[in-house]
Design a protein around this motif. Structure first.
Motif, PDB file in Angstrom:
ATOM      1  N   UNK A 392       0.910  -1.257   0.028  1.00  0.00           N
ATOM      2  CA  UNK A 392       0.005   0.090   0.073  1.00  0.00           C
ATOM      3  C   UNK A 392       0.781   1.361   0.041  1.00  0.00           C
ATOM      4  N   UNK A 393       1.946   1.335   0.834  1.00  0.00           N
ATOM      5  CA  UNK A 393       3.037   2.472   0.801  1.00  0.00           C
ATOM      6  C   UNK A 393       3.550   2.560  -0.485  1.00  0.00           C
ATOM      7  N   UNK A 394       3.985   1.573  -1.126  1.00  0.00           N
ATOM      8  CA  UNK A 394       4.463   1.704  -2.615  1.00  0.00           C
ATOM      9  C   UNK A 394       3.840   2.223  -3.649  1.00  0.00           C
ATOM     10  N   UNK A 395       2.049   1.616  -3.450  1.00  0.00           N
ATOM     11  CA  UNK A 395       1.260   2.124  -4.397  1.00  0.00           C
ATOM     12  C   UNK A 395       0.973   3.679  -4.099  1.00  0.00           C
ATOM     13  N   UNK A 396       1.066   4.169  -2.720  1.00  0.00           N
ATOM     14  CA  UNK A 396       0.872   5.558  -2.442  1.00  0.00           C
ATOM     15  C   UNK A 396       2.114   6.220  -3.116  1.00  0.00           C
ATOM     16  N   UNK A 419      -8.244   8.468  -4.890  1.00  0.00           N
ATOM     17  CA  UNK A 419      -8.041   7.119  -4.797  1.00  0.00           C
ATOM     18  C   UNK A 419      -6.774   7.105  -3.857  1.00  0.00           C
ATOM     19  N   UNK A 420      -5.855   8.491  -3.738  1.00  0.00           N
ATOM     20  CA  UNK A 420      -4.740   8.250  -2.879  1.00  0.00           C
ATOM     21  C   UNK A 420      -5.356   8.549  -1.331  1.00  0.00           C
ATOM     22  N   UNK A 421      -6.548   8.996  -1.068  1.00  0.00           N
ATOM     23  CA  UNK A 421      -7.186   9.009   0.504  1.00  0.00           C
ATOM     24  C   UNK A 421      -7.699   7.727   0.759  1.00  0.00           C
ATOM     25  N   UNK A 422      -8.138   7.131  -0.229  1.00  0.00           N
ATOM     26  CA  UNK A 422      -8.920   5.625   0.112  1.00  0.00           C
ATOM     27  C   UNK A 422      -7.586   4.745   0.241  1.00  0.00           C
ATOM     28  N   UNK A 423      -6.651   4.830  -0.337  1.00  0.00           N
ATOM     29  CA  UNK A 423      -5.376   4.034  -0.011  1.00  0.00           C
ATOM     30  C   UNK A 423      -4.757   4.183   1.385  1.00  0.00           C
TER      31      UNK A 423
END
Length: 599
Positions: A392-396, A419-423
């Motif tokens: 999740x952090x990499x995706x962020x 999308x960033x807030x959801x992640x």
């Protein structure tokens, strides 16, 4: 080890058997001799008391006979007539016909209603006409119908000491005077019956009056003497009977029995030397002492011969115990020899050694299982952190890069921010779940009850199980360590229910008592056959073993009740040491029972 080593078991066994046996023998001998002497003394005292009673009763009977003779004379019409001439004649006739003077060796006397002497046998003109109304032998029969037996009157008749027996002369109920018979104390007439008593070789009896003066004594020099200072005579003056051990005039021990002569008010004393009484039983004492000594020697020989049969198996047990204490594998089973008690001890030791071995094996398995569980938990957390949180952090990070490239496109930027807030929220939820698994924040923030309620809610949600939480008593502020311990015990018990019980309903009860807290977890699952709790690890019941170990850490106890098809009850009782109690100056709070269904 030297054969004569004083610290060896064999030598110690012999010494500690011989010494107490010798001491016990001496004590038993002393106590036996003392008790035997007490019994002999008691029997002798009882014998003398009984002899004194029998002799006193016989003397009382004789004195009643003397009084009956006087009463027969007093009943004669001539005596009751009140005419002096007729009374003298009747008295002289009675004396001639009944040998009256051989019975009353100091004479018989007749007094009228005023206490004046009317006549006497033998006739004493010097006494006739004298008034004796002041004498108690006249006053007593005047007011009482029965005979009167006086104490010693010193020097009344020709300077002689006499005893007087008097009876009233009654015509109907009218008092006409008295008839009195007198005994010369020095003539010892009253001692005829006492002399017939056989009291050993040198024992004897003597008679005293109410004042303690001697009426009869086998030694004439004591007749008339004052014995009122002697203990037996003092007790006779209080109308007591009994026996005592005292000393004679030469300081020798004597046994004294005494009893009152009921008819007369006098007292009879019997005495005999103590040495003479116990002389026949001295031979028995020597025989008993010799037999006891022979028995002691035989006992010592038997103890010495039997010591080897005791010490050899015990030495073997000591050697086996040393192996077990050192953590080594036990040698072949210990044998207790031919003595049943030592054989039972060896069997108990073998069972204990087997239990220790099983416990060590179970403990090793438990430690291995705990270590394995810790490693698996670490792998799970690392995997979940890698698979979820890190990803999740990499995706962020990637989203942030995309956001940076699309900063000039407002629509695309807004979409990327959503999308960033959801992640980010998902990542926060995952981290919070990790935190709850490692240390439930609800336990720290709201306490044990709220944490248990949340735990049951999660069990219902995951396993479709009906749960009930019962809180009994006033919830108190628990020590933080104890609160965590209760939480972990409940957590482990509910994990067992989830993994093994196949239950449809679970009830958790938490009882707060004055000095302890009781936690019970009951399910209606499939249950299991109960065995010794020492075999939990061997059975693979590491959860229950962990609960027991945690309870023992807090000084508590665990009890498990279960059978196949009947469900399981796990109950833990922990003391509240170190927790605050209700103030002693305030009334204790009333017990509160609250049933909280898990939402």
């Amino acid at each position: 080890m030297s054969r004569f080593d004083l610290s060896s078991l064999r030598v110690q066994a012999v010494l500690w058997t011989i010494l107490p046996l010798a001491i016990i023998t001496v004590l038993v001998s002393a106590i036996g001799a003392y008790a035997y002497g007490g019994v002999v003394r008691s029997l002798i005292e009882e014998r003398d008391v009984e002899l004194a009673h029998v002799s006193a009763d016989r003397l009382s009977e004789n004195m009643r006979n003397y009084a009956a003779i006087l009463q027969a004379i007093a009943a004669a019409p001539e005596i009751q007539s009140g005419t002096a001439t007729r009374q003298r004649g009747a008295l002289a006739s009675a004396a001639a016909q009944t040998e009256l003077l051989t019975k009353f060796d100091a004479g018989v006397y007749l007094l009228d209603e005023n206490g004046v002497m009317v006549s006497s046998e033998p006739y004493r003109p010097d006494l006739v006409g004298r008034n004796f109304a002041h004498r108690d032998y006249f006053d007593y029969p005047k007011t009482r119908p029965g005979p009167f037996f006086s104490d010693i009157f010193p020097g009344v008749i020709d300077g002689r000491d006499i005893i007087i027996v008097s009876v009233p002369i009654l015509e109907g109920e009218t008092f006409k005077g008295i008839i009195a018979g007198a005994f010369d104390v020095q003539q010892q007439k009253l001692g005829d019956e006492i002399r017939k008593l056989q009291i050993g070789k040198s024992g004897f009896a003597y008679l005293v009056d109410r004042n303690g003066r001697v009426i009869y004594h086998p030694d004439p020099q004591f007749v008339g003497a004052d014995f009122s200072g002697r203990p037996a005579v003092q007790r006779l003056q209080r109308r007591e009977s009994g026996a005592l051990l005292g000393t004679d005039e030469n300081g020798h021990w004597i046994v004294i029995g005494y009893a009152p002569v009921e008819t007369t008010g006098w007292g009879l004393v019997i005495r005999e030397p103590w040495a003479e009484v116990i002389n026949p039983i001295r031979g028995f004492q020597w025989v008993a002492g010799s037999a006891l000594l022979v028995g002691l020697v035989l006992a010592l020989v038997i103890v010495s011969l039997g010591t080897r049969r005791i010490t050899d198996p015990i030495n073997a047990l000591v050697e086996q115990t040393t192996h077990v204490a050192a953590g080594q594998a036990m040698a072949p089973r210990a044998h207790g020899g031919t003595i049943r008690e030592i054989r039972l001890l060896a069997d108990a030791f073998n069972e204990m050694a087997n239990r220790i071995a099983r416990y060590r094996t179970g403990l090793q398995r438990y430690v291995a299982a705990v270590t394995y569980s810790q490693e698996e938990e670490r792998k799970r957390i690392a995997r979940e952190l890698h698979d979820d949180t890190v990803q999740s952090l990499i995706a962020l990070g990637r989203r942030l890069e995309l956001l940076e490239k699309s900063i000039e496109n407002p629509m695309e930027t807004a979409k990327q921010l959503v999308q960033l807030e959801t992640m980010l929220n998902n990542t926060i939820a995952e981290v919070r779940q990790f935190s709850r698994d490692l240390r439930p924040l609800l336990l720290e923030d709201l306490g044990l009850v709220a944490a248990l309620r949340q735990m049951l809610r999660e069990l219902e949600r995951r396993e479709n199980v009906t749960t009930t939480l019962v809180i009994q008593g006033d919830t108190i502020n628990l020590d933080p360590d104890l609160e965590v311990g209760l939480y972990r015990i409940a957590q482990e018990a509910l994990n067992n229910v989830r993994k093994h019980a196949r239950a449809t309903a679970v009830e958790v009860e938490l009882h707060f008592e004055t000095d302890r807290v009781r936690l019970s977890v009951r399910d209606n699952g499939q249950g299991f056959p109960m065995t010794d709790t020492a075999d939990l690890a061997r059975r693979g019941a590491y959860g229950l073993m962990g609960i027991r170990e945690r309870a023992q850490l807090f000084g508590g106890q665990m009890e498990v009740q279960s059978s196949e098809g009947e469900g399981t009850l796990v109950e833990i009782v922990l003391p509240l040491d170190g927790t605050p109690h209700w103030d002693m100056f305030e009334p204790a709070p009333q017990e509160i029972v609250t049933v909280l269904p898990a939402p």
